[in-house]
Motif scaffolding. Structure first.
Motif, PDB file in Angstrom:
ATOM      1  N   LEU A  76       0.828  -1.209   0.000  1.00 54.69           N
ATOM      2  CA  LEU A  76       0.000   0.000   0.000  1.00 54.69           C
ATOM      3  C   LEU A  76       0.862   1.258   0.000  1.00 54.69           C
ATOM      4  O   LEU A  76       0.536   2.242  -0.671  1.00 54.69           O
ATOM      5  N   ILE A  77       1.947   1.233   0.736  1.00 53.04           N
ATOM      6  CA  ILE A  77       2.848   2.390   0.772  1.00 53.04           C
ATOM      7  C   ILE A  77       3.459   2.626  -0.602  1.00 53.04           C
ATOM      8  O   ILE A  77       3.523   3.765  -1.079  1.00 53.04           O
ATOM      9  N   LEU A  78       3.889   1.549  -1.253  1.00 49.49           N
ATOM     10  CA  LEU A  78       4.530   1.704  -2.560  1.00 49.49           C
ATOM     11  C   LEU A  78       3.558   2.190  -3.634  1.00 49.49           C
ATOM     12  O   LEU A  78       3.996   2.781  -4.625  1.00 49.49           O
ATOM     13  N   ARG A  79       2.281   1.973  -3.429  1.00 46.30           N
ATOM     14  CA  ARG A  79       1.283   2.489  -4.386  1.00 46.30           C
ATOM     15  C   ARG A  79       1.234   4.004  -4.356  1.00 46.30           C
ATOM     16  O   ARG A  79       0.859   4.628  -5.338  1.00 46.30           O
ATOM     17  N   ARG A  80       1.607   4.609  -3.228  1.00 50.56           N
ATOM     18  CA  ARG A  80       1.484   6.062  -3.109  1.00 50.56           C
ATOM     19  C   ARG A  80       2.816   6.776  -2.969  1.00 50.56           C
ATOM     20  O   ARG A  80       2.839   7.991  -2.834  1.00 50.56           O
ATOM     21  N   SER A  81       3.926   6.050  -2.984  1.00 51.84           N
ATOM     22  CA  SER A  81       5.240   6.670  -2.800  1.00 51.84           C
ATOM     23  C   SER A  81       6.211   6.148  -3.846  1.00 51.84           C
ATOM     24  O   SER A  81       6.074   5.033  -4.334  1.00 51.84           O
ATOM     25  N   SER A  84      12.321   5.284  -4.498  1.00 56.76           N
ATOM     26  CA  SER A  84      13.557   5.980  -4.126  1.00 56.76           C
ATOM     27  C   SER A  84      13.415   6.726  -2.798  1.00 56.76           C
ATOM     28  O   SER A  84      14.414   6.993  -2.134  1.00 56.76           O
ATOM     29  N   LEU A  85      12.211   7.054  -2.389  1.00 59.45           N
ATOM     30  CA  LEU A  85      11.981   7.661  -1.082  1.00 59.45           C
ATOM     31  C   LEU A  85      11.525   6.618  -0.065  1.00 59.45           C
ATOM     32  O   LEU A  85      11.981   6.610   1.081  1.00 59.45           O
ATOM     33  N   ALA A  86      10.649   5.711  -0.483  1.00 61.38           N
ATOM     34  CA  ALA A  86      10.074   4.740   0.450  1.00 61.38           C
ATOM     35  C   ALA A  86      11.132   3.799   1.030  1.00 61.38           C
ATOM     36  O   ALA A  86      11.111   3.516   2.231  1.00 61.38           O
ATOM     37  N   PHE A  87      12.047   3.338   0.205  1.00 59.14           N
ATOM     38  CA  PHE A  87      13.022   2.374   0.718  1.00 59.14           C
ATOM     39  C   PHE A  87      13.924   2.992   1.789  1.00 59.14           C
ATOM     40  O   PHE A  87      14.116   2.397   2.848  1.00 59.14           O
ATOM     41  N   PRO A  88      14.490   4.173   1.558  1.00 58.13           N
ATOM     42  CA  PRO A  88      15.265   4.779   2.646  1.00 58.13           C
ATOM     43  C   PRO A  88      14.418   5.052   3.896  1.00 58.13           C
ATOM     44  O   PRO A  88      14.896   4.882   5.019  1.00 58.13           O
ATOM     45  N   LEU A  89      13.165   5.442   3.722  1.00 61.95           N
ATOM     46  CA  LEU A  89      12.293   5.670   4.877  1.00 61.95           C
ATOM     47  C   LEU A  89      12.073   4.396   5.681  1.00 61.95           C
ATOM     48  O   LEU A  89      11.859   4.446   6.887  1.00 61.95           O
ATOM     49  N   SER A  90      12.142   3.259   5.004  1.00 64.99           N
ATOM     50  CA  SER A  90      11.945   1.997   5.715  1.00 64.99           C
ATOM     51  C   SER A  90      13.059   1.731   6.727  1.00 64.99           C
ATOM     52  O   SER A  90      12.916   0.877   7.603  1.00 64.99           O
ATOM     53  N   SER A  91      14.156   2.494   6.648  1.00 65.67           N
ATOM     54  CA  SER A  91      15.222   2.333   7.638  1.00 65.67           C
ATOM     55  C   SER A  91      14.779   2.785   9.025  1.00 65.67           C
ATOM     56  O   SER A  91      15.466   2.518  10.020  1.00 65.67           O
ATOM     57  N   GLU A 129      13.153  16.200   2.446  1.00 67.73           N
ATOM     58  CA  GLU A 129      13.239  17.606   1.994  1.00 67.73           C
ATOM     59  C   GLU A 129      13.551  17.666   0.512  1.00 67.73           C
ATOM     60  O   GLU A 129      12.977  18.456  -0.230  1.00 67.73           O
ATOM     61  N   GLY A 130      14.476  16.825   0.062  1.00 72.95           N
ATOM     62  CA  GLY A 130      14.834  16.791  -1.353  1.00 72.95           C
ATOM     63  C   GLY A 130      13.676  16.331  -2.225  1.00 72.95           C
ATOM     64  O   GLY A 130      13.562  16.747  -3.374  1.00 72.95           O
TER      65      GLY A 130
END
Length: 133
Positions: A76-81, A84-91, A129-130
């Motif tokens: 569900l997260i990957l459907r909306r993100s 390149s942002l979602a994977f680092p956020l998963s850290s 931010e980027g």
């Protein structure tokens, strides 16, 4: 019948935050449950008896359930993100596991680990931010 507007929060920013919180909770709880389950099983050699013990261990079953739940939340997260942002956020799961092991298991966390948490959070803030620019 549910009014579609009453479910709009799920598709907006609040829904995204809820999904991220759920992912971090599920992944962290699953890792901690795996640790607890493994500790409860003790030192065993890899045999059929060990496999049977693993399959019925409550900690391991809870961890598997968390993993399955996290998989669907991740979809569900990957459907909306963007990935390149979602994977680092998963850290942020690393932070959740560290906090959970400290608060729930009483593990000692070194200053260097806390510095690592700050670096992870700082890196995520820079990425986010980027992404907005």
């Amino acid at each position: 019948m549910r009014d579609s507007k009453s479910m709009d929060w799920l598709h907006g920013r609040v829904g995204t935050v809820v999904l991220w919180a759920l992912l971090i909770i599920l992944e962290s709880a699953g890792q901690i449950a795996t640790k607890v389950g493994g500790d409860q099983l003790g030192q065993m050699t890899f045999t059929l008896h060990w496999l049977q013990a693993v399959i019925v261990d409550p900690g391991v079953l809870f961890a598997v359930g968390c993993g399955i739940g996290a998989f669907f939340v991740w979809m569900l997260i990957l459907r909306r993100s963007s990935l390149s942002l979602a994977f680092p956020l998963s850290s942020l799961v690393f932070v959740g596991v560290l906090l959970g092991s400290w608060l729930g298991l009483g593990e000692q966390i070194s200053l260097l680990h806390w510095v690592g948490v700050a670096v992870i959070i700082g890196g995520i803030a820079l990425l986010a931010e980027g992404e907005q620019t």
